[in-house]
Design a protein around this motif. Structure first.
Motif: not given
Ligand SMILES: Cc1ncc(COP(=O)(O)O)c(C=O)c1O
Length: 354
Positions: A79-86, A109-111, A150-152, A154-156, A179-184, A208-210, A217-219
């Motif tokens: 339910n979003g990658s946020d759920e997967i992180i949790a 969100m990792y912290e 690792i976020c790549s 990277n945000n921000p 490896v968090d590829e939210a922006y890949i 699917l959020s970006k 949708l939260r996927l």
């Molecule tokens: C690097 C990174 N990972 C994960 C997320 C969370 O994405 P999601 O909407 O899939 O929960 C974000 C949202 O801003 C993000 O910037």
């Protein structure tokens, strides 16, 4: 390196008997569904919303497998990658005992999840050029280090991290490397999703959020070994992706070319906006970006942030983060929104530094 997932998973999760839903306990065509205490009469919305959704979202995974070139058995959806992180914390980190490594400035969100779970946070800040400090990461690893985040791109900061550095970590660390590829999709870098065969400790996150334009949708997607996916399945809520989200995701996945057009346009707009911002007086730096946002360094950034708020323009003030003094993170908007932002910034710069 001898990676052994059994040494990484929480002992109680390794032996956990997960919830078995009604849908887990039969296969094949069902004619009369009297097993899940659903409402047999229907629903006030679409008729079939009276039924629970597929707990493992197999149709979506089959489609994603073709798009992402990753076997369906190595995909987990959240339910979003946020759920997967949790869930990664739930499955792999023992509260009060284990630790993780983060590389700030990065996605917070990792912290947050580490703190929710009483997991010690070890920090190896990015170098001044926002690349990984491999030597520092190596120093921090101990027997209880379970995940390196690792976020790549990277945000921000917006940049991609050096692939060879990530490979070095994957080769030497005996815990999980996420490896968090939210922006890949905005980047020219190759996804690590094609390297799962080489690294049993690799977990790739996408969303699917970006680029896909479906934040509502939260996927979220996770690509990893079958064993890791198995542990995530054990700890997730039985129906974590709701039925409308599953239906809409299936529709969206047929629109790859429309999404590619949006990505191309957003990248062009990002390049144009970066050029305009870089040429504004007082703007010290527009950091290179592989994403749909720009990190901008400007004196008195917090004042500018507050001024923009008065104009109804919301950007993200990142000035309090490590290595990010006087920075704003600005999402690329529509042409019209970008123009409003630039005009407001020009007005503030004139007023403040005349
Ligand atoms: C690097 C990174 N990972 C994960 C997320 C969370 O994405 P999601 O909407 O899939 O929960 C974000 C949202 O801003 C993000 O910037």
């Amino acid at each position: 390196m001898a990676f052994d997932i059994k040494k990484v998973v929480r002992p109680n999760i390794a032996v956990l008997k997960p919830y078995s839903s009604a849908k887990d306990e039969y296969s094949g065509e069902a004619k009369v569904l009297l097993d899940a205490n659903e409402n047999a009469l229907g629903s006030p919305l679409i008729k079939w919303y009276n039924r629970y959704p597929d707990p493992y979202q197999l149709e979506i995974k089959t489609k994603l497998a073709a798009i992402k070139q990753v076997p369906a058995s190595q995909i987990f959806l959240g339910n979003g990658s946020d759920e997967i992180i949790a869930l990664l914390f739930t499955a792999f980190c023992v509260p009060g005992k284990d630790n993780i490594i983060i590389c700030p400035p990065t996605y917070p969100m990792y912290e947050v999840n580490a703190n929710i779970n009483d997991i010690q946070i070890k920090s190896a800040p990015l170098l001044p050029d926002y690349q990984l400090n491999i030597a520092h990461i190596e120093q921090l690893v101990d027997a209880n280090t379970k995940i390196i985040w690792i976020c790549s791109p990277n945000n921000p900061t917006g940049n991609s991290l050096d692939r060879v550095d990530i490979e070095t970590i994957l080769n030497h660390f005996e815990g999980l490397v996420v490896v968090d590829e939210a922006y890949i999709n905005f980047s020219k870098q190759k996804s690590f999703s094609q390297s799962l065969q080489d690294y049993p400790n690799l977990v790739v996150l996408q969303t699917l959020s970006k680029a896909w334009g479906l934040a509502g949708l939260r996927l979220g997607m996770c690509f990893a070994s079958e064993e890791i996916v198995g542990y995530l399945n054990k700890v997730k809520a039985p129906y974590n992706i709701n039925l409308p989200a599953q239906e809409l995701t299936l529709k969206a996945l047929d629109q790859v070319s429309q999404v590619n057009d949006m990505i191309k346009e957003l990248v062009e707009m990002r390049i144009a906006l970066a050029g305009v911002l870089q040429n504004m007086p007082m703007v010290e730096k527009v950091y290179p970006s592989d994403t749909n946002f720009l990190l901008v360094k400007i004196p008195k950034a917090t004042e500018l942030y507050l001024f923009l708020l008065t104009k109804g323009i919301i950007v993200r003030n990142r000035s309090t983060l490590e290595n990010c003094a006087d920075t704003l993170r600005i999402t690329v908007g529509t042409e019209e929104e970008n123009t409003q932002l630039v005009d407001a910034m020009a007005e503030w710069i004139d007023m403040t530094f005349e």
